[in-house]
Design a protein around this motif. Structure first.
Motif, mmCIF file in Angstrom:
data_model
loop_
_atom_site.group_PDB
_atom_site.id
_atom_site.type_symbol
_atom_site.label_atom_id
_atom_site.label_comp_id
_atom_site.label_asym_id
_atom_site.label_seq_id
_atom_site.Cartn_x
_atom_site.Cartn_y
_atom_site.Cartn_z
ATOM 1 N N SER A 195 0.812 -1.216 0.000
ATOM 2 C CA SER A 195 0.000 0.000 0.000
ATOM 3 C C SER A 195 0.848 1.270 0.000
ATOM 4 O O SER A 195 0.441 2.287 -0.580
ATOM 5 C CB SER A 195 -0.966 0.008 1.188
ATOM 6 O OG SER A 195 -0.276 0.078 2.415
ATOM 7 N N ILE A 196 2.052 1.242 0.621
ATOM 8 C CA ILE A 196 2.875 2.452 0.640
ATOM 9 C C ILE A 196 3.465 2.761 -0.738
ATOM 10 O O ILE A 196 4.046 3.837 -0.940
ATOM 11 C CB ILE A 196 4.014 2.372 1.687
ATOM 12 C CG1 ILE A 196 4.989 1.227 1.359
ATOM 13 C CG2 ILE A 196 3.452 2.240 3.093
ATOM 14 C CD1 ILE A 196 6.223 1.201 2.253
ATOM 15 N N LEU A 197 3.296 1.856 -1.668
ATOM 16 C CA LEU A 197 3.714 2.087 -3.054
ATOM 17 C C LEU A 197 2.497 2.230 -3.968
ATOM 18 O O LEU A 197 2.400 3.159 -4.764
ATOM 19 C CB LEU A 197 4.589 0.928 -3.534
ATOM 20 C CG LEU A 197 5.843 0.668 -2.696
ATOM 21 C CD1 LEU A 197 6.450 -0.679 -3.041
ATOM 22 C CD2 LEU A 197 6.873 1.778 -2.916
ATOM 23 N N ARG A 198 1.563 1.303 -3.818
ATOM 24 C CA ARG A 198 0.394 1.249 -4.707
ATOM 25 C C ARG A 198 -0.470 2.511 -4.594
ATOM 26 O O ARG A 198 -0.817 3.135 -5.604
ATOM 27 C CB ARG A 198 -0.428 0.010 -4.361
ATOM 28 C CG ARG A 198 -1.687 -0.175 -5.197
ATOM 29 C CD ARG A 198 -2.469 -1.371 -4.682
ATOM 30 N NE ARG A 198 -2.870 -1.189 -3.288
ATOM 31 C CZ ARG A 198 -2.625 -2.071 -2.318
ATOM 32 N NH1 ARG A 198 -1.998 -3.198 -2.574
ATOM 33 N NH2 ARG A 198 -3.023 -1.837 -1.070
ATOM 34 N N GLU A 204 -3.165 8.439 -4.028
ATOM 35 C CA GLU A 204 -3.824 8.354 -2.728
ATOM 36 C C GLU A 204 -2.790 8.307 -1.603
ATOM 37 O O GLU A 204 -1.624 7.981 -1.825
ATOM 38 C CB GLU A 204 -4.695 7.096 -2.653
ATOM 39 C CG GLU A 204 -5.788 7.025 -3.704
ATOM 40 C CD GLU A 204 -6.585 5.740 -3.588
ATOM 41 O OE1 GLU A 204 -6.755 5.240 -2.448
ATOM 42 O OE2 GLU A 204 -7.027 5.214 -4.626
ATOM 43 N N GLU A 205 -3.262 8.588 -0.382
ATOM 44 C CA GLU A 205 -2.398 8.501 0.788
ATOM 45 C C GLU A 205 -2.297 7.063 1.278
ATOM 46 O O GLU A 205 -3.184 6.239 1.024
ATOM 47 C CB GLU A 205 -2.925 9.394 1.916
ATOM 48 C CG GLU A 205 -2.763 10.882 1.656
ATOM 49 C CD GLU A 205 -3.050 11.700 2.903
ATOM 50 O OE1 GLU A 205 -3.655 11.150 3.853
ATOM 51 O OE2 GLU A 205 -2.631 12.878 2.934
ATOM 52 N N ALA A 206 -1.219 6.764 1.991
ATOM 53 C CA ALA A 206 -1.016 5.434 2.573
ATOM 54 C C ALA A 206 -0.354 5.601 3.935
ATOM 55 O O ALA A 206 0.281 6.625 4.213
ATOM 56 C CB ALA A 206 -0.153 4.565 1.669
ATOM 57 N N ILE A 207 -0.501 4.582 4.764
ATOM 58 C CA ILE A 207 0.078 4.603 6.108
ATOM 59 C C ILE A 207 1.185 3.566 6.206
ATOM 60 O O ILE A 207 0.996 2.404 5.828
ATOM 61 C CB ILE A 207 -0.997 4.324 7.175
ATOM 62 C CG1 ILE A 207 -2.035 5.449 7.170
ATOM 63 C CG2 ILE A 207 -0.368 4.177 8.563
ATOM 64 C CD1 ILE A 207 -3.217 5.180 8.073
ATOM 65 N N CYS A 208 2.336 3.998 6.729
ATOM 66 C CA CYS A 208 3.439 3.079 6.992
ATOM 67 C C CYS A 208 3.522 2.860 8.502
ATOM 68 O O CYS A 208 3.836 3.792 9.253
ATOM 69 C CB CYS A 208 4.756 3.651 6.477
ATOM 70 S SG CYS A 208 6.173 2.567 6.788
ATOM 71 N N PRO A 209 3.261 1.620 8.984
ATOM 72 C CA PRO A 209 3.208 1.374 10.427
ATOM 73 C C PRO A 209 4.527 0.940 11.053
ATOM 74 O O PRO A 209 4.589 0.688 12.255
ATOM 75 C CB PRO A 209 2.183 0.245 10.521
ATOM 76 C CG PRO A 209 2.411 -0.543 9.264
ATOM 77 C CD PRO A 209 2.806 0.464 8.208
ATOM 78 N N ARG A 272 2.886 11.355 0.115
ATOM 79 C CA ARG A 272 1.559 10.788 0.392
ATOM 80 C C ARG A 272 1.617 9.668 1.430
ATOM 81 O O ARG A 272 0.578 9.166 1.865
ATOM 82 C CB ARG A 272 0.931 10.258 -0.898
ATOM 83 C CG ARG A 272 0.674 11.331 -1.957
ATOM 84 C CD ARG A 272 -0.149 10.783 -3.121
ATOM 85 N NE ARG A 272 -0.284 11.788 -4.167
ATOM 86 C CZ ARG A 272 0.340 11.753 -5.344
ATOM 87 N NH1 ARG A 272 1.126 10.714 -5.634
ATOM 88 N NH2 ARG A 272 0.186 12.711 -6.218
ATOM 89 N N VAL A 273 2.810 9.252 1.839
ATOM 90 C CA VAL A 273 2.966 8.191 2.833
ATOM 91 C C VAL A 273 3.056 8.818 4.224
ATOM 92 O O VAL A 273 3.977 9.599 4.511
ATOM 93 C CB VAL A 273 4.220 7.343 2.551
ATOM 94 C CG1 VAL A 273 4.377 6.258 3.612
ATOM 95 C CG2 VAL A 273 4.148 6.723 1.161
#
Length: 320
Positions: A195-198, A204-209, A272-273
């Protein structure tokens, strides 16, 4: 050639099915029939000359494999599973799907004397864990630190023993983290890695946990599917005394993944990440090793990616 795919409606199941239909043959024999099993009915590609039997099935139900194995498949791809975070959150569900159903499948093969049937199971890097060396190999002791990994490790041992006894011709492919998966995030702990790439590539934004220094052992979807196909064609005798081994992924940190994103889509995409630590996800991911010596897979001719940019470029090309 009759091929059974469990988890056939899922991401890997669908890509594997499309690849096999495009090939039209496996192990040197023309494919005449597919049996496709999942919780919901799997989509079937348009083709001629191949029969499809699609079954929406609860594989944990008593006797679930009886009708499925009636056609005596030549190759079984066992991809059905409860993913990592879900298996950790619900022990009973993970055990029922990931372990009990696999044991029932092996017993059903035994009862029908399917000793020549090639069973290819997808295992995981999560089977490893604990106090590990810097670089692992296929014979590093399995000490999984989460329920998903433990369930996969138990299945590996069972398949190896049933193969030793000649009850099935098993081969277990330990999959690296697969990136970049299409679609939306799922319950897998590794879902963020795609998701942090796609999502940024799609605006769109993505979350890196997890921390950016976290390393991962990864492989592209295309190379994983190629490996699954090749896994059925490898001579069982060449696998040696233990049938499970790691596929040839590449080691990359989250920071290097984001740098690859920057090279392809610029600073705006990386911005966006959002970095939002999740201790639960961090604990699971940190227990997975990230560096492997994959000499066995290399010797057996399994394919791998050249570098991480190649993985991103392949995903971008597929979306066009």
């Amino acid at each position: 050639m009759h091929i059974l795919i469990t988890g056939a409606a899922g991401f890997l199941g669908q890509r594997l099915l499309q690849q096999l239909v495009a090939r039209g043959e496996l192990c040197g024999q023309p494919i005449s029939r597919f049996t496709l099993v999942d919780q919901s009915e799997a989509a079937v590609p348009e083709t001629s000359g191949i029969a499809f039997d699609c079954q929406a099935l609860d594989i944990t139900a008593p006797g679930a494999w009886d009708a499925v194995l009636e056609g005596r498949p030549d190759v079984i791809y066992h991809l059905a599973a409860v993913v990592s975070s879900a298996a950790e959150a619900d022990l009973d569900l993970g055990m029922a799907v990931n372990f009990d159903a696999t044991r029932a499948l092996l017993e059903a093969c035994r009862a029908r004397e399917l000793g020549a049937t090639r069973l290819v199971m997808a295992s995981s890097v999560a089977a490893y864990g604990g106090d590990l060396p810097e670089t692992l190999d296929d014979m590093t002791a399995l000490q999984p630190q989460n329920s998903y990994g433990a369930q996969k490790a138990m299945c590996e041992l069972l398949i190896n023993d049933y193969s030793r006894r000649g009850l099935v011709d098993g081969r277990v492919l330990r999959l690296p983290t697969i990136v970049i998966r299409p679609g939306r995030p799922n319950a897998a702990a590794s879902s963020f890695a795609s998701s942090i790439l796609r999502e940024p590539l799609g605006g769109e934004e993505a979350i890196c946990p997890v921390p950016v220094e976290q390393p991962l052992f990864v492989m592209s979807p295309g190379k994983v599917v190629e490996a699954l196909v090749h896994g059925a064609e490898v001579d069982g005798e060449a696998l040696g005394k233990f049938r499970a081994f790691m596929l040839p992924g590449i080691t990359v940190t989250v920071a290097e993944m984001l740098e690859g994103l920057r090279q392809v889509a610029g600073d705006e995409a990386v911005a966006r990440v959002r970095h939002e630590p999740d201790p639960r996800i961090q604990a699971i991911i940190a227990s997975w090793p990230a560096r492997f010596d994959t000499a066995k897979a290399d010797r057996l001719g399994f394919p791998g990616d050249d570098d991480f940019k190649q993985i991103i470029d392949a995903f971008v090309a597929e979306q066009q």
